[in-house]
Enzyme design. Structure first.
Site, PDB file in Angstrom:
ATOM      1  N   ARG A  41      -0.841  -8.769  13.424  1.00  0.00           N
ATOM      2  CA  ARG A  41      -1.343  -7.719  12.531  1.00  0.00           C
ATOM      3  C   ARG A  41      -2.169  -8.333  11.399  1.00  0.00           C
ATOM      4  NH1 ARG A  41       3.691  -4.833  10.632  1.00  0.00           N
ATOM      5  NH2 ARG A  41       2.249  -3.435   9.566  1.00  0.00           N
ATOM      6  N   ARG A  82      11.219  -5.558   5.155  1.00  0.00           N
ATOM      7  CA  ARG A  82      10.864  -4.147   4.934  1.00  0.00           C
ATOM      8  C   ARG A  82      11.781  -3.211   5.733  1.00  0.00           C
ATOM      9  NH1 ARG A  82       4.769  -2.348   5.099  1.00  0.00           N
ATOM     10  NH2 ARG A  82       4.701  -3.330   7.151  1.00  0.00           N
ATOM     11  N   ARG A 129      -9.672   1.446   8.904  1.00  0.00           N
ATOM     12  CA  ARG A 129      -9.318   0.055   9.214  1.00  0.00           C
ATOM     13  C   ARG A 129     -10.437  -0.652   9.958  1.00  0.00           C
ATOM     14  NH1 ARG A 129      -3.441   1.013   9.098  1.00  0.00           N
ATOM     15  NH2 ARG A 129      -2.289  -0.914   9.209  1.00  0.00           N
ATOM     16  N   ARG A 142      10.805  -1.465  11.250  1.00  0.00           N
ATOM     17  CA  ARG A 142       9.704  -1.040  12.123  1.00  0.00           C
ATOM     18  C   ARG A 142       9.575  -1.983  13.314  1.00  0.00           C
ATOM     19  NH1 ARG A 142       4.560   0.136   8.301  1.00  0.00           N
ATOM     20  NH2 ARG A 142       3.592  -0.897  10.056  1.00  0.00           N
ATOM     21  N   LYS A 187       0.823  -1.229   0.000  1.00  0.00           N
ATOM     22  CA  LYS A 187       0.000   0.000   0.000  1.00  0.00           C
ATOM     23  C   LYS A 187       0.847   1.264   0.000  1.00  0.00           C
ATOM     24  CE  LYS A 187      -2.223  -0.524   3.902  1.00  0.00           C
ATOM     25  NZ  LYS A 187      -1.791  -1.817   4.415  1.00  0.00           N
TER      26      LYS A 187
HETATM   27  P1  AMP Z   1       0.620   0.901   8.992  1.00  0.00           P
HETATM   28  O1  AMP Z   1       1.827   1.749   8.843  1.00  0.00           O
HETATM   29  O2  AMP Z   1      -0.542   1.363   8.182  1.00  0.00           O
HETATM   30  O3  AMP Z   1       0.898  -0.576   8.768  1.00  0.00           O
HETATM   31  O4  AMP Z   1       0.145   1.032  10.519  1.00  0.00           O
HETATM   32  C1  AMP Z   1       0.998   0.611  11.571  1.00  0.00           C
HETATM   33  C2  AMP Z   1       0.205   0.495  12.871  1.00  0.00           C
HETATM   34  O5  AMP Z   1      -0.351   1.781  13.200  1.00  0.00           O
HETATM   35  C3  AMP Z   1      -0.992  -0.450  12.837  1.00  0.00           C
HETATM   36  O6  AMP Z   1      -0.636  -1.802  13.067  1.00  0.00           O
HETATM   37  C4  AMP Z   1      -1.852   0.132  13.953  1.00  0.00           C
HETATM   38  O7  AMP Z   1      -1.338  -0.223  15.224  1.00  0.00           O
HETATM   39  C5  AMP Z   1      -1.637   1.640  13.779  1.00  0.00           C
HETATM   40  N1  AMP Z   1      -2.622   2.219  12.841  1.00  0.00           N
HETATM   41  C6  AMP Z   1      -2.388   2.821  11.635  1.00  0.00           C
HETATM   42  N2  AMP Z   1      -3.516   3.233  11.048  1.00  0.00           N
HETATM   43  C7  AMP Z   1      -4.515   2.867  11.897  1.00  0.00           C
HETATM   44  C8  AMP Z   1      -5.928   2.982  11.847  1.00  0.00           C
HETATM   45  N3  AMP Z   1      -6.558   3.530  10.807  1.00  0.00           N
HETATM   46  N4  AMP Z   1      -6.637   2.501  12.921  1.00  0.00           N
HETATM   47  C9  AMP Z   1      -6.039   1.950  13.973  1.00  0.00           C
HETATM   48  N5  AMP Z   1      -4.703   1.775  14.077  1.00  0.00           N
HETATM   49  C10 AMP Z   1      -3.948   2.231  13.051  1.00  0.00           C
END
Ligand code: AMP
Length: 205
Positions: free
Chosen positions: A163, A122, A88, A152, A13
């Site tokens: 996740r 990553r 999400r 990360r 993404k």
């Molecule tokens: P990402 O970088 O999109 O993979 O997000 C990393 C982490 O941030 C996720 O595993 C969640 O813990 C948190 N996070 C990001 N976006 C959201 C969202 N829309 N709702 C809830 N948690 C989020």
């Protein structure tokens, strides 16, 4: 053009979002990047979000919705935007519908069994959000801004599994949510970065 890009963690993404935003000159709004920035800056929001993120859990809806609303209301979003990692949950999707209208929801379709390996390799830049792999950046330096790349905290194997589970339970149902609204475009996300990008551009025409 107000866009959403959906897909499992590690589906590409972020990489595709950056390409779309460059082509269409719209801001790339990643709630994950915004949260990581808050953690790096030591804000109250960052402190509240960190434990959830490190455990591979979702940050509570009210925190993320407030963060997103605040970002979307900024002037650069008036000409359109791309949301990456939001919504999400159904509650977030409903809240988004009350804040703005969405034109297209892109969905990267991937094989969940192959994503854990992608996430293990990553590498990300916490300064500008650039994402790459250990293979493509052996020097550990961000090609976009020159800062150092890091792994990360939530890309560790034990967190990745959680996740993916959270994705299947909470986020995958949003595919139907946007399909029912007639906004969904499915894209095969297991192709090369270039091919996925071409498929997205064809879907946006
Ligand atoms: P990402 O970088 O999109 O993979 O997000 C990393 C982490 O941030 C996720 O595993 C969640 O813990 C948190 N996070 C990001 N976006 C959201 C969202 N829309 N709702 C809830 N948690 C989020």
């Amino acid at each position: 053009m107000n866009l959403i890009i959906m897909g499992a963690p590690g589906s590409g993404k972020g990489t595709q979002a950056a390409l779309i935003c460059k082509t269409h000159d719209i801001p790339h709004i990643s709630t994950g990047d915004l949260l990581r920035k808050n953690i790096a800056d030591g804000t109250d929001l960052g402190k509240q979000a960190k434990a959830y993120m490190d455990a591979g859990k979702l940050v509570p809806d009210e925190l993320v919705i407030a963060l997103l609303k605040n970002r979307i209301e900024q002037a650069d979003c008036a000409k359109g935007f791309l949301l990456d990692g939001f919504p999400r949950t159904k509650a977030q999707a409903d809240a988004l519908g009350g804040i703005t209208t969405i034109d297209v929801a892109l969905n990267l379709v991937t094989d969940l069994n192959k994503l854990a390996d992608r996430m293990a390799s990553r590498r990300v830049c916490l300064k500008c959000g650039y994402t790459t792999s250990a293979q493509d950046a052996p020097d550990g330096i961000c090609k976009a801004c020159g800062d150092k790349l890091v792994i990360r905290d939530d890309d560790k194997r034990e967190v990745v599994e959680n996740r993916l589970k959270v994705y299947e339970q909470n986020t995958a149902p949003l595919v139907d949510y946007y399909n029912n609204k007639g906004l969904l475009k499915n894209i095969d996300g297991m192709q090369s970065i270039e091919q996925v990008n071409q498929a997205i551009e064809a879907a946006l025409k």
